[in-house]
Design a protein around this motif. Sequence first.
Motif: not given
Length: 223
Positions: A26-30, A33-38
């Motif tokens: 995982f990088d900054e963008k992905t 994305g995980v945070i926004d998904l959860v």
Amino acid sequence: PSLMSVSIVPVGISDYRKGLFPLEGFDEKTSGGVIDLVMPYQKKFKEKYGTSLVYLADEFYISAKRELPPYEHYETFPQIENGVGMMPSMEEELNGELAYIQEDYTVSIPRELSVATGVAAYEYICRLVAKVEKLCYNTHIHVYRIENEFFGKSITVAGLICGCDLIKQLSGKPLGSKLVLPSVMLREDKDLFLDGTSLKELSEVPVELNDCTGADFLRALMD
């Protein structure tokens, strides 16, 4: 209803995965994305069951360059051993200890010591150390950021740092009167690192382990 808690932790990819199923880190963008998904799920579960139920490892927020959730978000910290909420918990406890001793702490003997940690926790540990140095005005604490060359630099957690990397990267650095390390760097018996290096091989100065709580970290820094 049958689950007490769930942790989501980023995969750790070593340099030795040749011929294995391909995985991506995982990088900054992905991570963002995980945070926004959860987050919507956490909100939904909180409303329905009274608990967020699903918790993200601290690494996701650090990688995404976002503030970690407040202490209260983690409720009873059911997944702290998986690195979920460990840093907010540590800072909250350290703040409480500092507030307790702030009133009558007037004398500090000049001293110098050092702390070593992984890449992921480095900036956070620097922030905690700065708070201690502000109170102990004539104490200087070096904080060293150790990269994981043994398993691969994509492994950033302190718990997987090996003794050989500590020896190599701390060589020639000022350590002061002692070196403070998180106990998670060592195996369960607390005598060897994952590469078989012993504490005696590590440093010419005494090594003190702390259990990654705010109170124990402060005790190690202030004696």
